[in-house]
Design a protein around this motif. Sequence first.
Motif, PDB file in Angstrom:
ATOM      1  N   SER A  49       4.937  -2.188   6.179  1.00  0.00           N
ATOM      2  CA  SER A  49       4.559  -0.780   6.088  1.00  0.00           C
ATOM      3  C   SER A  49       5.748   0.080   5.678  1.00  0.00           C
ATOM      4  N   ILE A  50       6.931  -0.265   6.213  1.00  0.00           N
ATOM      5  CA  ILE A  50       8.141   0.515   5.912  1.00  0.00           C
ATOM      6  C   ILE A  50       8.429   0.487   4.414  1.00  0.00           C
ATOM      7  N   VAL A  51       8.342  -0.698   3.819  1.00  0.00           N
ATOM      8  CA  VAL A  51       8.646  -0.824   2.396  1.00  0.00           C
ATOM      9  C   VAL A  51       7.669   0.007   1.561  1.00  0.00           C
ATOM     10  N   ILE A  52       6.388   0.029   2.002  1.00  0.00           N
ATOM     11  CA  ILE A  52       5.386   0.805   1.251  1.00  0.00           C
ATOM     12  C   ILE A  52       5.607   2.307   1.436  1.00  0.00           C
ATOM     13  N   ALA A  53       5.831   2.712   2.695  1.00  0.00           N
ATOM     14  CA  ALA A  53       5.997   4.149   2.970  1.00  0.00           C
ATOM     15  C   ALA A  53       7.277   4.668   2.316  1.00  0.00           C
ATOM     16  N   GLY A  54       8.331   3.860   2.324  1.00  0.00           N
ATOM     17  CA  GLY A  54       9.607   4.305   1.766  1.00  0.00           C
ATOM     18  C   GLY A  54       9.697   4.114   0.268  1.00  0.00           C
ATOM     19  N   GLY A  55       8.786   3.329  -0.294  1.00  0.00           N
ATOM     20  CA  GLY A  55       8.828   3.072  -1.733  1.00  0.00           C
ATOM     21  C   GLY A  55       8.362   4.276  -2.540  1.00  0.00           C
ATOM     22  N   GLU A  56       7.473   5.078  -1.943  1.00  0.00           N
ATOM     23  CA  GLU A  56       6.921   6.285  -2.576  1.00  0.00           C
ATOM     24  C   GLU A  56       6.525   6.045  -4.027  1.00  0.00           C
ATOM     25  N   LYS A  57       5.747   4.980  -4.249  1.00  0.00           N
ATOM     26  CA  LYS A  57       5.363   4.642  -5.618  1.00  0.00           C
ATOM     27  C   LYS A  57       4.164   5.436  -6.093  1.00  0.00           C
ATOM     28  N   SER A  58       3.272   5.777  -5.170  1.00  0.00           N
ATOM     29  CA  SER A  58       2.162   6.656  -5.526  1.00  0.00           C
ATOM     30  C   SER A  58       1.821   7.441  -4.276  1.00  0.00           C
ATOM     31  N   SER A  61      -0.280   5.339  -1.839  1.00  0.00           N
ATOM     32  CA  SER A  61       0.441   4.298  -1.105  1.00  0.00           C
ATOM     33  C   SER A  61       1.375   4.904  -0.074  1.00  0.00           C
ATOM     34  N   LEU A  64      -0.969   5.973   2.918  1.00  0.00           N
ATOM     35  CA  LEU A  64      -1.450   4.808   3.665  1.00  0.00           C
ATOM     36  C   LEU A  64      -0.285   4.104   4.360  1.00  0.00           C
ATOM     37  N   GLY A  65       0.835   3.987   3.651  1.00  0.00           N
ATOM     38  CA  GLY A  65       2.007   3.328   4.227  1.00  0.00           C
ATOM     39  C   GLY A  65       2.503   4.052   5.469  1.00  0.00           C
ATOM     40  N   THR A  66       2.509   5.391   5.404  1.00  0.00           N
ATOM     41  CA  THR A  66       2.983   6.157   6.553  1.00  0.00           C
ATOM     42  C   THR A  66       2.053   5.972   7.754  1.00  0.00           C
TER      43      THR A  66
ATOM     44  N   ASP B  53      13.513  -1.548  -2.550  1.00  0.00           N
ATOM     45  CA  ASP B  53      12.365  -0.744  -2.987  1.00  0.00           C
ATOM     46  C   ASP B  53      12.311   0.624  -2.307  1.00  0.00           C
ATOM     47  N   ILE B  54      13.055   0.770  -1.217  1.00  0.00           N
ATOM     48  CA  ILE B  54      12.957   2.024  -0.468  1.00  0.00           C
ATOM     49  C   ILE B  54      13.779   3.107  -1.164  1.00  0.00           C
ATOM     50  N   VAL B  55      13.105   4.189  -1.514  1.00  0.00           N
ATOM     51  CA  VAL B  55      13.818   5.270  -2.201  1.00  0.00           C
ATOM     52  C   VAL B  55      14.092   6.444  -1.254  1.00  0.00           C
ATOM     53  N   SER B  56      13.305   6.549  -0.197  1.00  0.00           N
ATOM     54  CA  SER B  56      13.514   7.677   0.707  1.00  0.00           C
ATOM     55  C   SER B  56      13.085   7.275   2.105  1.00  0.00           C
ATOM     56  N   TRP B  59       9.420   9.549   5.121  1.00  0.00           N
ATOM     57  CA  TRP B  59       8.109   9.182   5.678  1.00  0.00           C
ATOM     58  C   TRP B  59       8.228   8.055   6.693  1.00  0.00           C
ATOM     59  N   ILE B  60       9.216   7.194   6.482  1.00  0.00           N
ATOM     60  CA  ILE B  60       9.447   6.124   7.460  1.00  0.00           C
ATOM     61  C   ILE B  60       9.799   6.748   8.804  1.00  0.00           C
ATOM     62  N   LEU B 100      -4.279  -1.293   5.821  1.00  0.00           N
ATOM     63  CA  LEU B 100      -3.781  -0.206   4.976  1.00  0.00           C
ATOM     64  C   LEU B 100      -2.692  -0.703   4.020  1.00  0.00           C
ATOM     65  N   VAL B 101      -1.824  -1.575   4.518  1.00  0.00           N
ATOM     66  CA  VAL B 101      -0.810  -2.142   3.627  1.00  0.00           C
ATOM     67  C   VAL B 101      -1.493  -2.922   2.515  1.00  0.00           C
ATOM     68  N   SER B 104      -2.940  -0.436  -0.002  1.00  0.00           N
ATOM     69  CA  SER B 104      -1.984   0.178  -0.930  1.00  0.00           C
ATOM     70  C   SER B 104      -1.429  -0.843  -1.914  1.00  0.00           C
ATOM     71  N   LEU B 108      -1.559  -0.380  -5.910  1.00  0.00           N
ATOM     72  CA  LEU B 108      -0.288  -0.332  -6.638  1.00  0.00           C
ATOM     73  C   LEU B 108      -0.271  -1.324  -7.795  1.00  0.00           C
TER      74      LEU B 108
END
Lengths: 97, 461
Positions: A49-58, A61, A64-66, B53-56, B59-60, B100-101, B104, B108
């Motif tokens: 979940s962290i990778v998805i929430a922090g990836g901010e790709k869309s 995502s 949902l990741g958050t 992959d983490i840019v920010s 939200w985490i 949910l993962v 997404s 993606l």
Amino acid sequence: MPSSLEGALFVFLLATFVGFEVIRRVSPLLHTPLMSLTNAISAISLVGSIVIAGGEKSQLSTVLGTIAVVCAMANVVGGFVITDRMLKMFKKREPGK
Amino acid sequence: MAPYFIQFSYIVAAALFILSLKWLSHPTTARRGVRVGELGMALAILGTLVHQDIVSYRWILVGCVLGSAIGLPMAVFMPMTHVPQRTALSHAFGALAAALVGTSEYYLHTGALGTFTMAALSLEVILGYLTFTGSLMAFGKLQDLVPSRPIVYRGQNVVNLSLFAVAVGTAVYLVMHPGQSGLFPVVAGLSLLFGVLLIIPIGGADMPTVISLLNSYAGLSAAAMGFVLDNNLLIVAGALDGSSGMILSVIMCRAMNRSFTNVLFGGFGQVQKAVGTAEQRSVRSATPEEAAAILEAATSVIVIPGYGMAVAQAQHKVRELYDALTRRGADVKFAIHPVAGRMPGHMNVLLAEADIPYDRLLEIEEINPDFPRADVALVIGANDVTNPAARHDRASPIYGMPILDVDKARTVMVIKRSMSPGFAGIDNELYYMDRTMMLFGDAKVFVGELMKELTGSHVRV
């Protein structure tokens, strides 16, 4: 990714066997803490979940990741804390009583 | 550098998780197990935070703070009688996170996912969503937000199974044509609906099995997520959770002499309504004074607690009774049936909370040989697990279920509100034996009165 598929299945198979062997030995006395501990451990889905929430790709995502981070984190924190709270209560008879 | 650190932290975390479960096997090492599990978790999270992959992190951070704000109070303030509810909720959380993962990930990479990844993703999403709503329903039943009796209707199994078949069929089509993103919500929606319908027909007393089964599903969906993300740590943790849930489900089913299919599709507790009202037999009812007089003389007492004891919140009174009898030199033990309570091992936690030493809590195999030597067997809020019909009456719906041999004790005392039958809807022949005394009343009040009698006479002596 055919090479990693093989590896992943291998890992799954071995982990399942280890799981069966280790968990079979858990005393029925502790089955409730066992369930809350395995629940906390499987909240390791937090890492996904962290990778998805922090990836901010869309936007989707990220949202949902958050939410997934919230759910998984609730299980991580809650699972370990309540397991320990339960285990603290299991006491042997005090000697001389 | 970072990828190596991640891989290393995951490998160590996996080892720590296995050690954690190993140490949980015994009460003396169990807390060390929790520490090690926490360490593994912290390591894995730290490792993940350096992922490229983490840019920010905003939200985490938000998610972690919110999640802790939800999880911590639930763990700290939840009364032990409500642990099954909390567990059901946490299965729902875990499953939702996985689903949910998966969702997404699908959006993606729509169309770009390989067949195998897509298959794992479908499994993750189906199991995740159905476990989410299923666990919420189980939570509702345990919390009495939803009627806990089974809700059944004609053709229910056909409806449920065809719904599930459509969900799986759509998922299979989606695996072969991953670009058909319009079908994805169909799979998700049907799984959500199936989860609700699956739990509706299941009665309150079947909750131990259902919770274990949902536990297993939540674990498997986390493992499937590991396949999707190509993450071995997730696969290991999910497999551990999945196998644990599976083992507990099997233990619970065995304890009730039922099969998975029977629990899920049986609508137990509906069929046998008519049985048992046929004859009116007389029971011997007794007062607290009479019961206390016998307990006073007893040198060995076995207490059989059931869910009724927890409902009446009588465990602390029972502990006082335990203390009083132990002080008089009596040997007091507790006989714990695997399905005493609303989840596996629940009764042990409730008695441990009331400060009853855990070496006094014995499992069915350990305690059954002791019953013929026991002066008194005191049944508090348990019913079907003490019914001798399970041993000899082939016509009984509980025939073959392992029971506690309460009827072999010299005197049997049963604290019960009324003569109403238990969960299986059948009469308990234990109540009509010559050496059985029925103690009618609320468990907490009655044990309190027993205590008064016991300690009162103690002062007089």
